[in-house]
Design a protein around this motif. Structure first.
Motif, PDB file in Angstrom:
ATOM      1  N   ILE A 124       0.847  -1.185   0.000  1.00 20.37           N
ATOM      2  CA  ILE A 124       0.000   0.000   0.000  1.00 20.37           C
ATOM      3  C   ILE A 124       0.883   1.236   0.000  1.00 20.37           C
ATOM      4  O   ILE A 124       1.653   1.461   0.939  1.00 20.37           O
ATOM      5  N   ARG A 125       0.782   2.022  -1.052  1.00 19.54           N
ATOM      6  CA  ARG A 125       1.560   3.256  -1.103  1.00 19.54           C
ATOM      7  C   ARG A 125       1.032   4.222  -0.044  1.00 19.54           C
ATOM      8  O   ARG A 125      -0.091   4.109   0.425  1.00 19.54           O
ATOM      9  N   TRP A 132      -7.921   4.647   1.724  1.00 25.29           N
ATOM     10  CA  TRP A 132      -7.633   3.209   1.725  1.00 25.29           C
ATOM     11  C   TRP A 132      -8.788   2.398   2.304  1.00 25.29           C
ATOM     12  O   TRP A 132      -9.125   1.324   1.808  1.00 25.29           O
ATOM     13  N   HIS A 145      -8.803  -1.233  -0.300  1.00 24.23           N
ATOM     14  CA  HIS A 145      -8.154  -1.365  -1.599  1.00 24.23           C
ATOM     15  C   HIS A 145      -6.743  -1.930  -1.406  1.00 24.23           C
ATOM     16  O   HIS A 145      -5.933  -1.374  -0.664  1.00 24.23           O
ATOM     17  N   LEU A 147      -3.647  -4.638  -3.559  1.00 22.82           N
ATOM     18  CA  LEU A 147      -3.236  -5.563  -4.615  1.00 22.82           C
ATOM     19  C   LEU A 147      -4.102  -5.412  -5.874  1.00 22.82           C
ATOM     20  O   LEU A 147      -4.475  -6.391  -6.514  1.00 22.82           O
ATOM     21  N   ASN A 148      -4.426  -4.153  -6.181  1.00 21.52           N
ATOM     22  CA  ASN A 148      -5.236  -3.840  -7.367  1.00 21.52           C
ATOM     23  C   ASN A 148      -6.624  -4.457  -7.322  1.00 21.52           C
ATOM     24  O   ASN A 148      -7.235  -4.723  -8.357  1.00 21.52           O
ATOM     25  N   ARG A 149      -7.120  -4.705  -6.113  1.00 23.83           N
ATOM     26  CA  ARG A 149      -8.457  -5.259  -5.932  1.00 23.83           C
ATOM     27  C   ARG A 149      -9.187  -4.479  -4.852  1.00 23.83           C
ATOM     28  O   ARG A 149      -8.569  -3.768  -4.054  1.00 23.83           O
ATOM     29  N   THR A 150     -10.495  -4.630  -4.815  1.00 22.24           N
ATOM     30  CA  THR A 150     -11.305  -3.985  -3.788  1.00 22.24           C
ATOM     31  C   THR A 150     -12.005  -5.049  -2.956  1.00 22.24           C
ATOM     32  O   THR A 150     -12.581  -5.992  -3.497  1.00 22.24           O
ATOM     33  N   THR A 164     -14.681 -10.407  -0.720  1.00 22.58           N
ATOM     34  CA  THR A 164     -14.437  -9.925  -2.082  1.00 22.58           C
ATOM     35  C   THR A 164     -15.583  -8.991  -2.460  1.00 22.58           C
ATOM     36  O   THR A 164     -16.697  -9.103  -1.947  1.00 22.58           O
ATOM     37  N   CYS A 199      -1.974  -6.274   5.421  1.00 24.54           N
ATOM     38  CA  CYS A 199      -3.070  -5.315   5.248  1.00 24.54           C
ATOM     39  C   CYS A 199      -4.174  -5.560   6.267  1.00 24.54           C
ATOM     40  O   CYS A 199      -4.735  -4.616   6.834  1.00 24.54           O
TER      41      CYS A 199
END
Length: 214
Positions: A124-125, A132, A145, A147-150, A164, A199
Motif C-alpha cells: 500500500i503506497r 484506503w 483497496h 493488490l489492485n483489488r477492492t 471480495t 493489510c
C-alpha cells in the motif's frame, strides 16, 4: 515516503486512549451497534463460515494490549509472534508495525489535517486512511483497496468480515472480533497467499484503535 524505521521510545511514554472492549466495530466509524445492524442488501446474507465447515482460517491474536491494539503483540499459529505494533515513536504521531524479525512493514501517521496516513511496505503506497478504508455512503461497511483489488469489511453480529467485492458470491477472506480482552483476527489461506495478511493486521488495528480515521 514515510520513514519506516524511526527510533522508539519506552513503553512508559505511550499515550493512553479509551476504547470499547466489547463491540468490534463501534470505533470503526460504523456507529454504535447492539449486534442487530443489518448487513448491506447488496451482499444479501453473507456467510460467516465456521472453521470446520468453511475455508481454512489461520488465527492471529492481538495480545498484551498496552493499553490498546496500537501497542501490542500479534501472536499467530503455533503461538509464535508474527508482528509487534508500537505506538511509541519520538513524536508519538506514528504507529509502527514490525514483523517477527523486527523489520518495519507498515506505518500509520496520525494527522489532524488532511487526515491520518497509512503505508504498508511494497503493498500500500502512502495515502490517507480515508482513501484506503473509505466508509460506504450508508455507513454500513468499509472498502479496502489492496493488490489492485477492492474488498469490503462488513459487520454482522459482533464479527467483522472481509469479503471480495463486485462478485456474485462474496468470498470470505478474513474476519475479526473481540474476545476476553484481546482482538482475534482469522485469515484464510487464500488471503495469506495473496499477500493480504499485513493489510488485514493494519486494518484491524486502525478499526479498533478508537481514533478518528476518516
Amino acid at each position: 515516503m514515510v520513514d519506516l524505521v524511526s527510533p522508539l521510545l519506552s513503553a512508559s511514554q505511550l499515550p493512553h486512549f479509551d476504547m470499547n472492549l466489547t463491540n468490534p466495530y463501534s470505533q470503526a466509524g460504523w456507529g454504535s451497534s447492539n449486534g442487530s445492524s443489518p448487513v448491506p442488501s447488496i451482499f444479501g446474507a453473507l456467510p460467516f463460515s465456521s472453521t470446520a465447515s468453511g475455508p481454512s482460517l489461520h488465527q492471529f491474536q492481538f495480545t498484551s494490549l498496552n493499553p490498546d491494539v496500537l501497542n501490542c503483540t500479534v501472536i499467530g499459529p503455533q503461538s509464535k509472534t508474527y508482528f509487534r505494533i508500537l505506538d511509541n515513536t519520538p513524536s508519538q504521531d506514528f504507529t509502527l508495525f514490525q514483523n517477527r524479525d523486527g523489520k518495519s512493514v507498515a506505518v500509520v501517521e496520525w494527522r489532524r489535517a488532511p487526515g491520518t496516513v497509512v503505508e504498508v511496505r511494497d503493498i500500500i503506497r502512502k495515502q490517507l486512511v480515508s482513501a484506503w478504508l473509505p466508509l460506504s455512503a450508508d455507513r454500513k461497511y468499509r472498502y479496502m483497496h489492496a493488490l489492485n483489488r477492492t474488498f469490503v469489511w462488513v459487520p454482522k453480529n459482533e464479527v467483522v468480515g472481509l469479503y471480495t467485492y463486485g462478485t456474485s458470491t462474496p468470498e470470505l477472506y478474513a474476519r475479526f472480533f473481540r474476545a476476553e480482552g484481546r482482538v482475534v483476527l482469522e485469515v484464510t489461506s487464500t488471503a495469506i497467499q495473496l499477500g493480504l495478511l499485513e493489510c488485514c493486521v493494519v486494518a484491524v488495528a486502525l478499526l479498533q484503535s478508537g481514533r478518528t480515521i476518516d
